[in-house]
Design a protein around this motif. Structure first.
Motif, PDB file in Angstrom:
ATOM      1  N   ASP A  11       0.889  -1.105  -0.057  1.00 25.05           N
ATOM      2  CA  ASP A  11       0.126   0.040  -0.127  1.00 25.05           C
ATOM      3  C   ASP A  11       0.762   1.329   0.010  1.00 25.05           C
ATOM      4  OD1 ASP A  11      -2.718   1.318   0.301  1.00 25.05           O
ATOM      5  OD2 ASP A  11      -1.749   1.699   2.175  1.00 25.05           O
ATOM      6  N   ARG A  15       2.151   3.904  -4.678  1.00 29.66           N
ATOM      7  CA  ARG A  15       0.973   4.779  -4.270  1.00 29.66           C
ATOM      8  C   ARG A  15       1.610   5.879  -3.742  1.00 29.66           C
ATOM      9  NH1 ARG A  15      -4.719   3.989  -1.889  1.00 29.66           N
ATOM     10  NH2 ARG A  15      -3.263   3.037   0.244  1.00 29.66           N
ATOM     11  N   GLN A  18       4.293   7.931  -5.956  1.00 30.57           N
ATOM     12  CA  GLN A  18       3.632   8.649  -6.942  1.00 30.57           C
ATOM     13  C   GLN A  18       2.686   9.715  -6.360  1.00 30.57           C
ATOM     14  OE1 GLN A  18       3.965   8.697 -10.075  1.00 30.57           O
ATOM     15  NE2 GLN A  18       2.618  10.097 -10.296  1.00 30.57           N
ATOM     16  N   THR A  19       2.339   9.601  -5.029  1.00 31.44           N
ATOM     17  CA  THR A  19       1.581  10.771  -4.533  1.00 31.44           C
ATOM     18  C   THR A  19       2.706  12.055  -4.393  1.00 31.44           C
ATOM     19  OG1 THR A  19       0.159   9.220  -3.292  1.00 31.44           O
ATOM     20  CG2 THR A  19       0.605  11.650  -2.461  1.00 31.44           C
ATOM     21  N   LEU A  57      -1.082   8.239 -10.708  1.00 28.98           N
ATOM     22  CA  LEU A  57      -1.438   8.190  -9.500  1.00 28.98           C
ATOM     23  C   LEU A  57      -2.537   7.250  -9.016  1.00 28.98           C
ATOM     24  CD1 LEU A  57      -1.101   8.914  -6.475  1.00 28.98           C
ATOM     25  CD2 LEU A  57      -2.301  10.887  -6.560  1.00 28.98           C
ATOM     26  N   ALA A  60      -1.331   3.809  -9.434  1.00 29.63           N
ATOM     27  CA  ALA A  60      -0.533   3.237  -8.361  1.00 29.63           C
ATOM     28  C   ALA A  60      -1.747   2.882  -7.218  1.00 29.63           C
ATOM     29  CB  ALA A  60       0.187   4.398  -7.812  1.00 29.63           C
ATOM     30  N   SER A  61      -2.700   3.676  -7.088  1.00 30.15           N
ATOM     31  CA  SER A  61      -3.591   3.263  -6.314  1.00 30.15           C
ATOM     32  C   SER A  61      -4.483   1.897  -6.407  1.00 30.15           C
ATOM     33  CB  SER A  61      -4.922   4.578  -6.166  1.00 30.15           C
ATOM     34  OG  SER A  61      -4.278   5.606  -5.918  1.00 30.15           O
ATOM     35  N   ALA A  64      -2.426  -0.738  -5.179  1.00 24.56           N
ATOM     36  CA  ALA A  64      -2.256  -0.928  -3.808  1.00 24.56           C
ATOM     37  C   ALA A  64      -3.366  -1.969  -3.555  1.00 24.56           C
ATOM     38  CB  ALA A  64      -2.456   0.445  -3.253  1.00 24.56           C
TER      39      ALA A  64
END
Length: 422
Positions: A11, A15, A18-19, A57, A60-61, A64
């Motif tokens: 997780d 993510r 990238q955040t 992003l 990436a989420s 996760a």
């Protein structure tokens, strides 16, 4: 627990990285749009870069939530190279102040294991730097190309350094894990050896005794030990507590137990302690003092107890009527003292000899009243098995700072046969 940690790492991987990248690219676009001293040379390209970063992003989420998608993780930093290139072109091209954002993506890929991950960030950086030529083939002049080549060399050096540091860190981690596995294997084997040294059930003892014991170590290997075995017409009982915990204390415990047991033919219990003191003595007087508190007793078939206490002080005789007597001795522990005195006490039918380690006292919140509270437990618990079970249950309720050991022996003399008259 391991699955939870893996889920947390998944997780907080792509993510989280990238955040930060998406946040910086968005912030760069907002500053360029709303501050007069920053340039917006192509608004469409600038906001397109923001859109690409935010799309990455979202991907990436999704990774996760679905770890199977992690195989496509390289697509996220690849999108970031394009996003930074668009941002750079849209905020002044060679005059853009936002090119250093690409460093985050370079480090992201270069930190992965494998030398090939030095090439990927270099290709991505080339995409970022040469993006203006897609919009204007005539592009900047030769001087700008030289500058871009020099920037590329700097980022290449950064990628090599990060990749090497990551490789060295992985090697150290692998070695650390290997040492930990080897140490755990040694601990497991030591624990098995220590468990094999504990006495079997009391079936080998005379029927006049009901004996029970338990040892709950604070670590895999503890410094407490107990033992019982037939001796003469009765039995011998021992409980010891070595200073410290872990493998070293366990080795000392095994040595003391073995030497005491080897003195089974000696009628005086103090002799066993003297032999133990000689057995563990060290010729290096500068080494740290290692001592062992120990209670050792011989209980005859008629209930006479000959006992010796080497600085232990935690042996109690619970009488059948519910009263409790402490067996006190001024003698010092093995490793400090040099001589011990044997004392004599007599047990009647139903009396129970109880010996514990000082870890039992740590089970009570009030240290000053711990021994009195334990005596109260003995008063209301007449059965030897119930005493051992109660102490073991207390030790299992929470993490303990010290080993917890208890042994209890109840004397139940065999009935005297009636002789026929005449």
């Amino acid at each position: 627990m391991s699955r939870a940690l893996e889920a947390l790492e998944t997780d907080s991987g792509p993510r989280l990285k990238q955040t930060f990248v998406a946040l910086l690219i968005t912030l760069a676009a907002l500053l360029s749009a709303f501050t007069p001293w920053l340039i917006v040379s192509d608004a469409v390209a600038m906001w397109s870069g923001v859109a690409v970063a935010l799309a990455a992003l979202v991907l990436a989420s999704l990774m996760a939530r679905r770890p199977a998608l992690l195989r496509w993780e390289l697509a996220i930093p690849a999108a970031d190279f394009v996003a930074v290139g668009l941002l750079r072109y849209g905020t002044g091209d060679s005059r853009s102040v936002f090119l250093p954002i690409v460093i985050l993506t370079v480090v992201w890929i270069a930190a992965w294991p494998g030398r090939r991950n030095i090439v990927f960030p270099l290709l991505g950086t080339c995409v970022t730097l040469l993006m203006p030529y897609l919009f204007d083939p005539t592009g900047p002049g030769p001087s700008e190309l030289v500058r871009l080549a020099f920037v590329l060399m700097v980022y290449a050096t950064l990628a090599v350094a990060v990749n090497e540091l990551s490789r060295q860190a992985d090697l150290r981690l692998d070695r650390s894990r290997a040492r930990r596995r080897a140490a755990q294997g040694e601990l497991d084997r030591a624990a098995l050896v220590q468990q094999s040294l504990l006495p079997p059930d009391a079936s080998t003892l005379p029927t006049s005794f009901r004996v029970f014991g338990a040892c709950v170590p604070a670590r895999t290997v503890g410094g407490d030990f107990f033992d019982w075995y037939p001796a003469g017409g009765g039995m011998a009982l021992t409980l010891g507590d070595v200073m410290g915990k872990g493998v070293g204390a366990g080795m000392i415990a095994a040595a003391v137990r073995s030497v005491i047991r080897s003195a089974v033919d000696e009628p005086d219990p103090a002799t066993a302690l003297r032999r133990s003191a000689v057995g563990i003595a060290t010729s290096d007087s500068s080494s740290e003092t290692q001592f062992t508190t120990c209670f050792h007793a011989r209980i005859d078939h008629d209930g006479v107890i000959h006992w010796v206490d080497a600085g232990h002080g935690l042996a109690l005789l619970r009488r059948a009527n519910g009263t409790v007597e402490r067996l006190r001795s001024p003698n010092l522990p093995i490793g400090i003292g040099t001589d011990w005195t044997t004392f004599r006490t007599t047990a009647a039918a139903g009396d129970t000899l109880v010996v514990v380690s000082d870890g039992v006292l740590d089970l009570y919140d009030d240290e000053l009243e711990a021994l009195n509270l334990f005596e109260a437990l003995l008063v209301r618990t007449p059965d030897a098995a119930a005493i051992v079970t109660a102490v073991a249950d207390l030790a299992s309720e929470e993490e303990r700072p010290d080993d917890v050991t208890v042994v209890a022996a109840t004397f139940t003399p065999a009935p005297v046969p009636v002789q026929p008259v005449g």
